[in-house]
Design a protein around this motif. Structure first.
Motif, PDB file in Angstrom:
ATOM      1  N   ARG A  41       0.435  -1.342   0.033  1.00  0.00           N
ATOM      2  CA  ARG A  41      -0.149  -0.067  -0.225  1.00  0.00           C
ATOM      3  C   ARG A  41       1.131   1.151  -0.131  1.00  0.00           C
ATOM      4  O   ARG A  41       0.581   2.057  -0.800  1.00  0.00           O
ATOM      5  CB  ARG A  41      -0.856  -0.178   1.299  1.00  0.00           C
ATOM      6  CG  ARG A  41      -1.967   0.571   1.149  1.00  0.00           C
ATOM      7  CD  ARG A  41      -2.677   0.997   2.451  1.00  0.00           C
ATOM      8  NE  ARG A  41      -3.774   0.125   2.473  1.00  0.00           N
ATOM      9  CZ  ARG A  41      -4.928  -0.850   2.288  1.00  0.00           C
ATOM     10  NH1 ARG A  41      -5.145   0.049   1.234  1.00  0.00           N
ATOM     11  NH2 ARG A  41      -5.429  -1.673   1.896  1.00  0.00           N
ATOM     12  N   ALA A  42       1.580   1.101   0.516  1.00  0.00           N
ATOM     13  CA  ALA A  42       2.976   2.148   0.977  1.00  0.00           C
ATOM     14  C   ALA A  42       3.258   2.639  -0.137  1.00  0.00           C
ATOM     15  O   ALA A  42       3.761   3.542  -1.351  1.00  0.00           O
ATOM     16  CB  ALA A  42       3.557   2.127   2.249  1.00  0.00           C
ATOM     17  N   ALA A  43       3.891   1.467  -1.647  1.00  0.00           N
ATOM     18  CA  ALA A  43       4.688   1.242  -2.106  1.00  0.00           C
ATOM     19  C   ALA A  43       4.062   1.818  -3.694  1.00  0.00           C
ATOM     20  O   ALA A  43       4.579   3.252  -4.156  1.00  0.00           O
ATOM     21  CB  ALA A  43       5.442   0.434  -3.009  1.00  0.00           C
ATOM     22  N   VAL A  44       2.847   1.479  -3.833  1.00  0.00           N
ATOM     23  CA  VAL A  44       1.452   1.979  -4.346  1.00  0.00           C
ATOM     24  C   VAL A  44       1.510   3.476  -3.955  1.00  0.00           C
ATOM     25  O   VAL A  44       0.686   4.696  -4.744  1.00  0.00           O
ATOM     26  CB  VAL A  44      -0.109   1.492  -4.234  1.00  0.00           C
ATOM     27  CG1 VAL A  44      -1.191   2.298  -5.334  1.00  0.00           C
ATOM     28  CG2 VAL A  44       0.159  -0.218  -4.561  1.00  0.00           C
ATOM     29  N   GLU A  45       0.925   3.950  -2.936  1.00  0.00           N
ATOM     30  CA  GLU A  45       0.512   5.276  -2.411  1.00  0.00           C
ATOM     31  C   GLU A  45       1.687   6.346  -2.726  1.00  0.00           C
ATOM     32  O   GLU A  45       1.803   7.234  -3.608  1.00  0.00           O
ATOM     33  CB  GLU A  45       0.040   5.834  -1.216  1.00  0.00           C
ATOM     34  CG  GLU A  45      -0.813   5.103  -0.466  1.00  0.00           C
ATOM     35  CD  GLU A  45      -1.154   4.808   0.754  1.00  0.00           C
ATOM     36  OE1 GLU A  45       0.072   5.462   2.191  1.00  0.00           O
ATOM     37  OE2 GLU A  45      -2.843   4.771   1.272  1.00  0.00           O
ATOM     38  N   ALA A  47       3.974   5.906  -4.836  1.00  0.00           N
ATOM     39  CA  ALA A  47       4.145   5.847  -6.553  1.00  0.00           C
ATOM     40  C   ALA A  47       3.041   6.463  -8.079  1.00  0.00           C
ATOM     41  O   ALA A  47       2.943   7.115  -8.587  1.00  0.00           O
ATOM     42  CB  ALA A  47       3.978   4.917  -7.418  1.00  0.00           C
ATOM     43  N   ILE A  48       1.515   7.562  -6.625  1.00  0.00           N
ATOM     44  CA  ILE A  48       0.864   7.894  -7.130  1.00  0.00           C
ATOM     45  C   ILE A  48       1.746   9.080  -7.178  1.00  0.00           C
ATOM     46  O   ILE A  48       1.358  10.124  -8.235  1.00  0.00           O
ATOM     47  CB  ILE A  48      -0.364   7.001  -6.400  1.00  0.00           C
ATOM     48  CG1 ILE A  48      -1.252   6.051  -6.671  1.00  0.00           C
ATOM     49  CG2 ILE A  48      -1.397   8.439  -6.996  1.00  0.00           C
ATOM     50  CD1 ILE A  48      -2.491   6.202  -6.286  1.00  0.00           C
ATOM     51  N   LYS A  49       1.994   9.781  -5.599  1.00  0.00           N
ATOM     52  CA  LYS A  49       2.451  10.806  -5.835  1.00  0.00           C
ATOM     53  C   LYS A  49       3.800  10.921  -7.620  1.00  0.00           C
ATOM     54  O   LYS A  49       3.814  11.983  -7.696  1.00  0.00           O
ATOM     55  CB  LYS A  49       3.559  11.415  -4.438  1.00  0.00           C
ATOM     56  CG  LYS A  49       1.633  10.645  -3.842  1.00  0.00           C
ATOM     57  CD  LYS A  49       2.576  11.005  -2.039  1.00  0.00           C
ATOM     58  CE  LYS A  49       1.361  10.733  -0.976  1.00  0.00           C
ATOM     59  NZ  LYS A  49       2.090  11.219   0.292  1.00  0.00           N
ATOM     60  N   THR A  50       4.461  10.048  -7.219  1.00  0.00           N
ATOM     61  CA  THR A  50       6.123  10.023  -8.249  1.00  0.00           C
ATOM     62  C   THR A  50       5.307  10.349  -9.610  1.00  0.00           C
ATOM     63  O   THR A  50       5.406  11.236 -10.341  1.00  0.00           O
ATOM     64  CB  THR A  50       6.422   9.054  -8.003  1.00  0.00           C
ATOM     65  OG1 THR A  50       6.804   8.878  -6.861  1.00  0.00           O
ATOM     66  CG2 THR A  50       7.385   9.001  -9.218  1.00  0.00           C
ATOM     67  N   THR A  51       4.488   9.310 -10.120  1.00  0.00           N
ATOM     68  CA  THR A  51       3.650   9.656 -11.610  1.00  0.00           C
ATOM     69  C   THR A  51       2.656  10.430 -12.403  1.00  0.00           C
ATOM     70  O   THR A  51       2.253  10.975 -12.680  1.00  0.00           O
ATOM     71  CB  THR A  51       2.339   8.212 -11.626  1.00  0.00           C
ATOM     72  OG1 THR A  51       1.768   7.906 -10.867  1.00  0.00           O
ATOM     73  CG2 THR A  51       4.269   7.752 -11.633  1.00  0.00           C
ATOM     74  N   GLY A  52       1.793  11.347 -11.060  1.00  0.00           N
ATOM     75  CA  GLY A  52       0.827  12.146 -10.207  1.00  0.00           C
ATOM     76  C   GLY A  52      -0.723  11.783 -10.740  1.00  0.00           C
ATOM     77  O   GLY A  52      -1.159  12.240 -11.847  1.00  0.00           O
ATOM     78  N   TYR A  53      -0.389  10.488 -10.810  1.00  0.00           N
ATOM     79  CA  TYR A  53      -1.865   9.746 -11.443  1.00  0.00           C
ATOM     80  C   TYR A  53      -2.929  10.287 -10.585  1.00  0.00           C
ATOM     81  O   TYR A  53      -2.919  10.112  -9.468  1.00  0.00           O
ATOM     82  CB  TYR A  53      -1.529   8.275 -11.219  1.00  0.00           C
ATOM     83  CG  TYR A  53      -2.940   7.515 -11.218  1.00  0.00           C
ATOM     84  CD1 TYR A  53      -3.186   6.455 -12.514  1.00  0.00           C
ATOM     85  CD2 TYR A  53      -4.174   6.828 -10.275  1.00  0.00           C
ATOM     86  CE1 TYR A  53      -4.718   6.271 -13.095  1.00  0.00           C
ATOM     87  CE2 TYR A  53      -4.759   6.214 -10.680  1.00  0.00           C
ATOM     88  CZ  TYR A  53      -5.202   5.836 -11.299  1.00  0.00           C
ATOM     89  OH  TYR A  53      -6.283   5.032 -11.349  1.00  0.00           O
ATOM     90  N   THR A  54      -4.486  10.003 -11.192  1.00  0.00           N
ATOM     91  CA  THR A  54      -5.206  10.554 -10.861  1.00  0.00           C
ATOM     92  C   THR A  54      -6.541   9.922 -11.020  1.00  0.00           C
ATOM     93  O   THR A  54      -5.997   8.993 -12.045  1.00  0.00           O
ATOM     94  CB  THR A  54      -5.683  12.182 -10.742  1.00  0.00           C
ATOM     95  OG1 THR A  54      -5.683  12.350 -12.609  1.00  0.00           O
ATOM     96  CG2 THR A  54      -4.924  13.188 -10.501  1.00  0.00           C
ATOM     97  N   VAL A  55      -7.458   9.319  -9.803  1.00  0.00           N
ATOM     98  CA  VAL A  55      -8.408   8.749 -10.521  1.00  0.00           C
ATOM     99  C   VAL A  55      -9.538   9.185 -11.517  1.00  0.00           C
ATOM    100  O   VAL A  55     -10.225  10.320 -11.494  1.00  0.00           O
ATOM    101  CB  VAL A  55      -9.322   7.847  -9.000  1.00  0.00           C
ATOM    102  CG1 VAL A  55     -10.247   7.309  -9.543  1.00  0.00           C
ATOM    103  CG2 VAL A  55      -8.163   7.694  -8.366  1.00  0.00           C
ATOM    104  N   SER A  56      -9.850   8.017 -12.138  1.00  0.00           N
ATOM    105  CA  SER A  56     -10.614   8.418 -13.031  1.00  0.00           C
ATOM    106  C   SER A  56     -12.612   8.341 -12.634  1.00  0.00           C
ATOM    107  O   SER A  56     -12.564   6.963 -12.416  1.00  0.00           O
ATOM    108  CB  SER A  56     -10.486   7.995 -14.624  1.00  0.00           C
ATOM    109  OG  SER A  56     -11.698   7.896 -15.315  1.00  0.00           O
TER     110      SER A  56
END
Length: 337
Positions: A41-45, A47-56
């Motif tokens: 979970r921590a790795a995914v969170e 990575a979300i910050k690193t990539t700038g991913y936002t949920v559709s």
């Protein structure tokens, strides 16, 4: 590892590549799944910050069949949302709790029966996944309509009537009122009046029951006033009490808003607070600490009420049944009593 180009929107697979996990794990984290290790979970969170991913949200709704939002439903006149700070506290707490889960809060106000049908149609059409009902009146049909339609609903306070199947988050209204009444009696006050809310609301009814039970043989029906939760109503109720019983030496107002109105009426009548008449409130909504004088009151745990309501509603949406939750109040002693 190559990050996605700035010219395209990052995807779940980009997040999975950066986190070093499967895209299924990323999906479970985003959608609140429980079967994910803390490290993953921590790795995914991260990575979300690193990539700038936002949920559709549109994609999520199509995939899950859910709206990704819940309603904050107030069945009171619209002005009370701003006049009574308790509603604003619940609204803020619910908004913050949902934001942590990447969900949206939709504010709905049904002021009178002419608006009930519109609210019911909107909710049943699937625009929200569930309802946080923050005020309830015994005669209001909306709660029964929503539950009959299978709309997940959680109530703030225990609704009156045969609603045992509805999840609730509440405080012990009767015990809290008894505690405040006992405090006033222990301070030596003898002619204690009460100003409480409408009898078709849980707070209005049960706070009066607690006051009456604690007063016992000293209870005087002539020292009771019930009205809507507002400063003007508190002032009018205090004026009527003084006309009937000018020897009142204390008053328990079952909301801080009413207590502030009662203080204004006492001052207008030439009475000092607390030297001539002590005044106690209920809620500790923020208004109590800034009142003149600062109010002795019963503190409700507003942040916990709203967060627990959100937690239980999301479980209900997921098909998980939850028991009612009753939270403790705290007597806060200040200068007014």
């Amino acid at each position: 590892m190559v990050l996605p180009s700035d010219r395209r929107r990052p995807t779940i697979r980009d997040v999975a590549d950066v986190a070093g996990v499967s895209h299924g794990t990323v999906s479970r984290v985003i959608n609140g799944g429980k079967w994910v290790s803390e490290d993953a979970r921590a790795a995914v969170e991260d990575a979300i910050k690193t990539t700038g991913y936002t949920v559709s949200h549109a994609a999520r709704s199509l995939a899950t069949g859910r709206a990704g939002s819940v309603a904050f439903l107030l069945t009171e006149p619209q002005h009370l949302l701003f006049a009574d700070p308790t509603f604003a506290l619940l609204l803020r707490g619910a908004t913050e709790a949902l934001a942590q889960r990447d969900m949206t809060l939709v504010l709905l106000i049904a002021e009178d029966p002419s608006q009930y049908a519109n609210i019911e149609r909107y909710v049943r059409a699937g625009h929200v996944d569930g309802v946080l009902l923050v005020s309830s009146h015994e005669s209001n049909p909306l709660l029964a309509s929503l539950t009959a339609a299978g709309v997940p609903t959680v109530c703030s306070g225990v609704p009156l009537g045969d609603r045992a199947h509805v999840p609730t988050v509440s405080v012990d209204e009767e015990a809290s009122a008894r505690a405040m009444t006992r405090y006033l009696l222990d301070r030596g006050f003898e002619r204690i009046a009460v100003i409480t809310g409408p009898n078709d609301t849980p707070g209005g009814r049960f706070r009066l029951v607690g006051f009456r039970d604690e007063m016992g043989d000293r209870f005087d029906p002539a020292l009771v006033e019930q009205d809507v939760y507002s400063s003007d109503a508190g002032a009018a109720a205090m004026t009527r009490l003084l006309e009937r019983a000018p020897d009142i030496d204390a008053v328990f107002a079952a909301s801080d808003v009413m207590a502030v109105g009662a203080i204004a009426a006492l001052r207008k009548a030439g009475r000092r607070v607390p030297e001539d008449v002590a005044v106690a409130g209920f809620d500790d909504s923020g208004l109590a600490a800034t009142a003149d004088p600062p109010l002795t009151t019963m503190r409700q745990p507003w942040a916990e009420i709203s967060s627990r309501m959100v937690e239980i509603l999301l479980d209900s949406i997921a098909g998980i049944e939850r028991d009612p939750v009753m939270l403790p109040t705290t007597l806060v002693i200040r200068d007014s009593a």
